[in-house]
Design a protein around this motif. Sequence first.
Motif, PDB file in Angstrom:
ATOM      1  N   ILE A 196      55.906 156.330  -6.587  1.00  0.00           N
ATOM      2  CA  ILE A 196      55.648 154.950  -6.177  1.00  0.00           C
ATOM      3  C   ILE A 196      54.265 154.525  -6.656  1.00  0.00           C
ATOM      4  N   GLN A 197      54.146 153.274  -7.102  1.00  0.00           N
ATOM      5  CA  GLN A 197      52.859 152.718  -7.524  1.00  0.00           C
ATOM      6  C   GLN A 197      52.464 151.588  -6.572  1.00  0.00           C
ATOM      7  N   VAL A 198      51.165 151.309  -6.496  1.00  0.00           N
ATOM      8  CA  VAL A 198      50.703 150.198  -5.647  1.00  0.00           C
ATOM      9  C   VAL A 198      51.368 148.910  -6.132  1.00  0.00           C
ATOM     10  N   ASN A 199      51.781 148.103  -5.194  1.00  0.00           N
ATOM     11  CA  ASN A 199      52.457 146.828  -5.470  1.00  0.00           C
ATOM     12  C   ASN A 199      53.895 146.940  -5.942  1.00  0.00           C
ATOM     13  N   ASP A 200      54.439 148.155  -5.966  1.00  0.00           N
ATOM     14  CA  ASP A 200      55.888 148.275  -6.169  1.00  0.00           C
ATOM     15  C   ASP A 200      56.562 147.572  -5.002  1.00  0.00           C
ATOM     16  N   ILE A 201      57.681 146.957  -5.268  1.00  0.00           N
ATOM     17  CA  ILE A 201      58.442 146.370  -4.152  1.00  0.00           C
ATOM     18  C   ILE A 201      59.630 147.291  -3.882  1.00  0.00           C
ATOM     19  N   LEU A 202      59.628 147.865  -2.688  1.00  0.00           N
ATOM     20  CA  LEU A 202      60.697 148.799  -2.328  1.00  0.00           C
ATOM     21  C   LEU A 202      61.800 148.032  -1.632  1.00  0.00           C
ATOM     22  N   ILE A 203      63.007 148.202  -2.121  1.00  0.00           N
ATOM     23  CA  ILE A 203      64.135 147.543  -1.458  1.00  0.00           C
ATOM     24  C   ILE A 203      64.827 148.606  -0.603  1.00  0.00           C
ATOM     25  N   VAL A 204      64.686 148.399   0.692  1.00  0.00           N
ATOM     26  CA  VAL A 204      65.054 149.434   1.654  1.00  0.00           C
ATOM     27  C   VAL A 204      66.255 148.980   2.470  1.00  0.00           C
ATOM     28  N   ILE A 205      67.185 149.882   2.679  1.00  0.00           N
ATOM     29  CA  ILE A 205      68.345 149.545   3.514  1.00  0.00           C
ATOM     30  C   ILE A 205      68.423 150.528   4.683  1.00  0.00           C
ATOM     31  N   GLY A 206      68.768 150.031   5.856  1.00  0.00           N
ATOM     32  CA  GLY A 206      68.891 150.946   6.986  1.00  0.00           C
ATOM     33  C   GLY A 206      68.977 150.201   8.313  1.00  0.00           C
ATOM     34  N   ALA A 207      68.939 150.977   9.392  1.00  0.00           N
ATOM     35  CA  ALA A 207      68.950 150.386  10.732  1.00  0.00           C
ATOM     36  C   ALA A 207      67.586 149.742  10.988  1.00  0.00           C
ATOM     37  N   ASP A 208      67.577 148.619  11.685  1.00  0.00           N
ATOM     38  CA  ASP A 208      66.320 147.897  11.934  1.00  0.00           C
ATOM     39  C   ASP A 208      65.274 148.787  12.600  1.00  0.00           C
ATOM     40  N   VAL A 209      65.709 149.587  13.574  1.00  0.00           N
ATOM     41  CA  VAL A 209      64.730 150.438  14.287  1.00  0.00           C
ATOM     42  C   VAL A 209      64.073 151.418  13.327  1.00  0.00           C
ATOM     43  N   ASP A 210      64.857 151.956  12.404  1.00  0.00           N
ATOM     44  CA  ASP A 210      64.319 152.932  11.458  1.00  0.00           C
ATOM     45  C   ASP A 210      63.394 152.258  10.440  1.00  0.00           C
ATOM     46  N   ILE A 211      63.816 151.083   9.979  1.00  0.00           N
ATOM     47  CA  ILE A 211      62.974 150.351   9.020  1.00  0.00           C
ATOM     48  C   ILE A 211      61.645 150.011   9.686  1.00  0.00           C
ATOM     49  N   ASN A 212      61.691 149.587  10.951  1.00  0.00           N
ATOM     50  CA  ASN A 212      60.456 149.260  11.680  1.00  0.00           C
ATOM     51  C   ASN A 212      59.539 150.474  11.800  1.00  0.00           C
ATOM     52  N   ARG A 213      60.126 151.620  12.078  1.00  0.00           N
ATOM     53  CA  ARG A 213      59.322 152.846  12.189  1.00  0.00           C
ATOM     54  C   ARG A 213      58.626 153.131  10.875  1.00  0.00           C
ATOM     55  N   PHE A 214      59.373 152.973   9.780  1.00  0.00           N
ATOM     56  CA  PHE A 214      58.807 153.223   8.452  1.00  0.00           C
ATOM     57  C   PHE A 214      57.668 152.239   8.164  1.00  0.00           C
ATOM     58  N   GLU A 215      57.923 150.961   8.455  1.00  0.00           N
ATOM     59  CA  GLU A 215      56.883 149.936   8.206  1.00  0.00           C
ATOM     60  C   GLU A 215      55.598 150.269   8.955  1.00  0.00           C
ATOM     61  N   LYS A 216      55.746 150.638  10.239  1.00  0.00           N
ATOM     62  CA  LYS A 216      54.571 150.906  11.075  1.00  0.00           C
ATOM     63  C   LYS A 216      53.812 152.125  10.584  1.00  0.00           C
ATOM     64  N   LYS A 217      54.554 153.137  10.166  1.00  0.00           N
ATOM     65  CA  LYS A 217      53.949 154.406   9.773  1.00  0.00           C
ATOM     66  C   LYS A 217      53.143 154.250   8.482  1.00  0.00           C
ATOM     67  N   VAL A 218      53.714 153.520   7.547  1.00  0.00           N
ATOM     68  CA  VAL A 218      53.087 153.533   6.217  1.00  0.00           C
ATOM     69  C   VAL A 218      52.206 152.322   5.933  1.00  0.00           C
ATOM     70  N   MET A 219      52.264 151.316   6.781  1.00  0.00           N
ATOM     71  CA  MET A 219      51.543 150.094   6.420  1.00  0.00           C
ATOM     72  C   MET A 219      50.194 149.975   7.128  1.00  0.00           C
TER      73      MET A 219
END
Length: 218
Positions: free
Chosen positions: A195-218
């Motif tokens: 992954i490079q900075v400013n890549d746009i990741l298109i992510v699919i999944g359950a909302d709760v899981d996507i939220n966890r990912f967003e919080k963890k990495v952002m």
Amino acid sequence: MRKEFAVIGLGRFGGSICRALAEEGLEVMAIDRNEDRVNEFSMIATHAVVGDTTDESVVKSLGIRNFDHVIVAIGDNIQASILTTLILKELGVNKITVKAQNDYHEKVLRKIGADHVVHPERDMGKRIAHSIVSNNVLDYLELSDEHSIVEIVANEKLAGYSLIDLDIRAKYGINIVAIKRKNEIIVSPKAHERIQVNDILIVIGADVDINRFEKKVM
Ligand code: ADP
């Protein structure tokens, strides 16, 4: 065989559908009871016709059964929207998409057999809210009540790591289905893709899981 579309109601929503279909080079009949609106579309649509679609004889005279897909974009007048949909359904139109004004309207439309009900203001509102809440979320598409596709911008925390390093699928239960990088799009990225900075990741999944990912990495 070419597909033929008809759009009923040429307000902002119906009008932009009509324009977009015409720009794609598709055959589209534009219908509205307001003559000024119809005139506006006379050079855009294949045919532009004045008519009140709550009158069955008017709808019949348009030969509406021959269209592959009819879009009902009557705005505030819920009664007219329902009656029009009912008439289209009774005449045997193959595919009907209707714009709903609220949840009750949507429920009735589904009951009478609309194939696809859209709620543009509500859906757009949700999408914009998501991108306001999280700076890294660019766009959001609701798949069901619990699942979405989200576009997330990668920051320094993710940069340099490969998908296998991050182990996103196992840790969060979500999938990166594509990466947008400048003008390129990498569909189904391989595990070793970094992954490079400013890549746009298109992510699919359950909302709760996507939220966890967003919080963890952002
Ligand atoms: P929007 O929110 O998409 O701008 P509007 O309410 O402005 O929606 O537009 C809806 C359009 O539908 C109007 O141009 C109106 O004339 C048209 N319309 C309303 N009722 C009927 C009807 N019974 N038959 C045909 N067109 C209709």
